[in-house]
Design a protein around this motif. Structure first.
Motif, PDB file in Angstrom:
ATOM      1  N   MET A   1       0.838  -1.189   0.000  1.00  0.00           N
ATOM      2  CA  MET A   1       0.000   0.000   0.000  1.00  0.00           C
ATOM      3  C   MET A   1       0.879   1.247   0.000  1.00  0.00           C
ATOM      4  O   MET A   1       1.813   1.362   0.799  1.00  0.00           O
ATOM      5  CB  MET A   1      -0.917   0.025   1.232  1.00  0.00           C
ATOM      6  CG  MET A   1      -1.880  -1.154   1.317  1.00  0.00           C
ATOM      7  SD  MET A   1      -3.054  -1.224  -0.044  1.00  0.00           S
ATOM      8  CE  MET A   1      -4.188   0.084   0.430  1.00  0.00           C
ATOM      9  N   GLY A   2       0.568   2.157  -0.891  1.00  0.00           N
ATOM     10  CA  GLY A   2       1.245   3.440  -0.931  1.00  0.00           C
ATOM     11  C   GLY A   2       0.306   4.529  -0.461  1.00  0.00           C
ATOM     12  O   GLY A   2      -0.845   4.267  -0.085  1.00  0.00           O
TER      13      GLY A   2
ATOM     14  N   GLY B   1       5.475   5.720  -2.724  1.00  0.00           N
ATOM     15  CA  GLY B   1       5.642   4.268  -2.677  1.00  0.00           C
ATOM     16  C   GLY B   1       5.831   3.770  -1.258  1.00  0.00           C
ATOM     17  O   GLY B   1       6.201   2.614  -1.061  1.00  0.00           O
ATOM     18  N   THR B   2       5.585   4.621  -0.290  1.00  0.00           N
ATOM     19  CA  THR B   2       5.751   4.283   1.131  1.00  0.00           C
ATOM     20  C   THR B   2       4.566   4.840   1.915  1.00  0.00           C
ATOM     21  O   THR B   2       3.860   5.721   1.427  1.00  0.00           O
ATOM     22  CB  THR B   2       7.036   4.924   1.681  1.00  0.00           C
ATOM     23  OG1 THR B   2       6.986   6.328   1.408  1.00  0.00           O
ATOM     24  CG2 THR B   2       8.272   4.312   1.049  1.00  0.00           C
ATOM     25  N   PRO B   3       4.358   4.355   3.124  1.00  0.00           N
ATOM     26  CA  PRO B   3       3.305   4.948   3.956  1.00  0.00           C
ATOM     27  C   PRO B   3       3.657   6.384   4.346  1.00  0.00           C
ATOM     28  O   PRO B   3       4.769   6.646   4.792  1.00  0.00           O
ATOM     29  CB  PRO B   3       3.296   4.054   5.212  1.00  0.00           C
ATOM     30  CG  PRO B   3       4.088   2.850   4.875  1.00  0.00           C
ATOM     31  CD  PRO B   3       5.040   3.247   3.792  1.00  0.00           C
TER      32      PRO B   3
ATOM     33  N   TRP C   1      -4.773   5.923   1.288  1.00  0.00           N
ATOM     34  CA  TRP C   1      -4.098   4.701   0.850  1.00  0.00           C
ATOM     35  C   TRP C   1      -4.498   4.335  -0.572  1.00  0.00           C
ATOM     36  O   TRP C   1      -5.614   4.591  -0.998  1.00  0.00           O
ATOM     37  CB  TRP C   1      -4.479   3.534   1.771  1.00  0.00           C
ATOM     38  CG  TRP C   1      -3.956   3.696   3.161  1.00  0.00           C
ATOM     39  CD1 TRP C   1      -4.673   4.033   4.280  1.00  0.00           C
ATOM     40  CD2 TRP C   1      -2.608   3.539   3.598  1.00  0.00           C
ATOM     41  NE1 TRP C   1      -3.841   4.102   5.374  1.00  0.00           N
ATOM     42  CE2 TRP C   1      -2.575   3.796   4.981  1.00  0.00           C
ATOM     43  CE3 TRP C   1      -1.420   3.217   2.951  1.00  0.00           C
ATOM     44  CZ2 TRP C   1      -1.405   3.740   5.726  1.00  0.00           C
ATOM     45  CZ3 TRP C   1      -0.254   3.153   3.687  1.00  0.00           C
ATOM     46  CH2 TRP C   1      -0.255   3.407   5.056  1.00  0.00           C
ATOM     47  N   TYR C   2      -3.601   3.714  -1.280  1.00  0.00           N
ATOM     48  CA  TYR C   2      -3.932   3.106  -2.565  1.00  0.00           C
ATOM     49  C   TYR C   2      -3.015   1.912  -2.757  1.00  0.00           C
ATOM     50  O   TYR C   2      -1.936   1.824  -2.180  1.00  0.00           O
ATOM     51  CB  TYR C   2      -3.816   4.118  -3.717  1.00  0.00           C
ATOM     52  CG  TYR C   2      -2.410   4.430  -4.130  1.00  0.00           C
ATOM     53  CD1 TYR C   2      -1.602   5.250  -3.363  1.00  0.00           C
ATOM     54  CD2 TYR C   2      -1.876   3.876  -5.291  1.00  0.00           C
ATOM     55  CE1 TYR C   2      -0.294   5.523  -3.735  1.00  0.00           C
ATOM     56  CE2 TYR C   2      -0.576   4.148  -5.671  1.00  0.00           C
ATOM     57  CZ  TYR C   2       0.205   4.970  -4.884  1.00  0.00           C
ATOM     58  OH  TYR C   2       1.493   5.222  -5.251  1.00  0.00           O
ATOM     59  N   LYS C   3      -3.476   0.972  -3.575  1.00  0.00           N
ATOM     60  CA  LYS C   3      -2.737  -0.274  -3.779  1.00  0.00           C
ATOM     61  C   LYS C   3      -1.632  -0.067  -4.808  1.00  0.00           C
ATOM     62  O   LYS C   3      -1.885   0.429  -5.905  1.00  0.00           O
ATOM     63  CB  LYS C   3      -3.688  -1.376  -4.245  1.00  0.00           C
ATOM     64  CG  LYS C   3      -3.070  -2.754  -4.278  1.00  0.00           C
ATOM     65  CD  LYS C   3      -4.107  -3.784  -4.712  1.00  0.00           C
ATOM     66  CE  LYS C   3      -3.520  -5.159  -4.912  1.00  0.00           C
ATOM     67  NZ  LYS C   3      -2.295  -5.226  -5.696  1.00  0.00           N
TER      68      LYS C   3
ATOM     69  N   ASP D   1       5.284   8.368  -7.875  1.00  0.00           N
ATOM     70  CA  ASP D   1       6.252   9.471  -7.848  1.00  0.00           C
ATOM     71  C   ASP D   1       7.453   9.252  -6.941  1.00  0.00           C
ATOM     72  O   ASP D   1       8.442   9.971  -7.063  1.00  0.00           O
ATOM     73  CB  ASP D   1       5.536  10.763  -7.417  1.00  0.00           C
ATOM     74  CG  ASP D   1       4.448  11.170  -8.386  1.00  0.00           C
ATOM     75  OD1 ASP D   1       4.696  11.131  -9.612  1.00  0.00           O
ATOM     76  OD2 ASP D   1       3.341  11.520  -7.932  1.00  0.00           O
ATOM     77  N   SER D   2       7.367   8.328  -5.987  1.00  0.00           N
ATOM     78  CA  SER D   2       8.529   8.093  -5.118  1.00  0.00           C
ATOM     79  C   SER D   2       8.864   6.606  -5.093  1.00  0.00           C
ATOM     80  O   SER D   2       8.144   5.789  -5.659  1.00  0.00           O
ATOM     81  CB  SER D   2       8.296   8.650  -3.700  1.00  0.00           C
ATOM     82  OG  SER D   2       7.443   7.817  -2.973  1.00  0.00           O
TER      83      SER D   2
END
Ligand SMILES: [Zn+2]
Length: 162
Positions: A54-55, A66-68, A81-83, A120-121
């Motif tokens: 989950m990002g 790409g991280t919490p 949150w998104y998958k 983006d990350s």
């Protein structure tokens, strides 16, 4: 009140392993139980049990992480949150010859910054199943998940995409 000027700690028979005298380097055992909360990052760790990454996505500017992340580093707004996809490619990699306690038995090991399409990350993880000389920037890789979760970042790792 007790006053005993002859009080003395018990002497023990065990000693200390000394590696070096100058500077003094000794061996000490260190072990604790550490109770802590994942707080706003909890969803990331729960998703690992579903074999999902989950990002975080900014609700205001749409920047994708790409991280919490509880809040956007670009504009400060709250994220949602998104998958993430379970496949990506190597953006950068390094070989570690020393690591924290969880990785000491696996040294040398490889860390990768994973690039997901449209995100983006980057996401940092380990990669296994490939020798150092076979790693390359842009290598397609996919996530794998521990079956018996430890609910920590080592539950996910990457392998070369077949
Ligand atoms: Zn934002």
């Amino acid at each position: 009140m007790t006053i005993n000027p002859k009080a003395k700690l018990e002497e023990t028979q065990d000693g200390t392993v000394v590696y070096n005298f100058d500077p003094l380097i000794v061996k000490s055992h260190y072990e604790i139980d550490y109770v802590h909360s994942y707080a706003q990052d909890s969803e990331f760790f729960k998703a690992l049990g579903r074999q999902e990454l989950m990002g975080s996505k900014c609700k205001k500017c749409g920047y994708t992480y790409g991280t919490p992340r509880g809040h956007c580093m670009e504009c400060g707004s709250e994220t949602e949150w998104y998958k993430l996809p379970n496949e990506g490619k190597i953006h950068a990699f390094t070989t570690c010859y020393f690591g924290g306690e969880a990785f000491l038995n696996e040294t040398p090991f490889h860390l990768v910054l994973v690039e997901f399409e449209g995100v983006d990350s980057l996401f940092m993880s380990r990669i296994i199943g490939v020798d150092t000389e076979d790693l390359y920037v842009g290598m397609p890789i996919r996530a794998k998940f521990r079956r018996n979760l430890k609910l920590n970042p080592t539950d996910v790792y990457f392998v070369p995409k077949a």
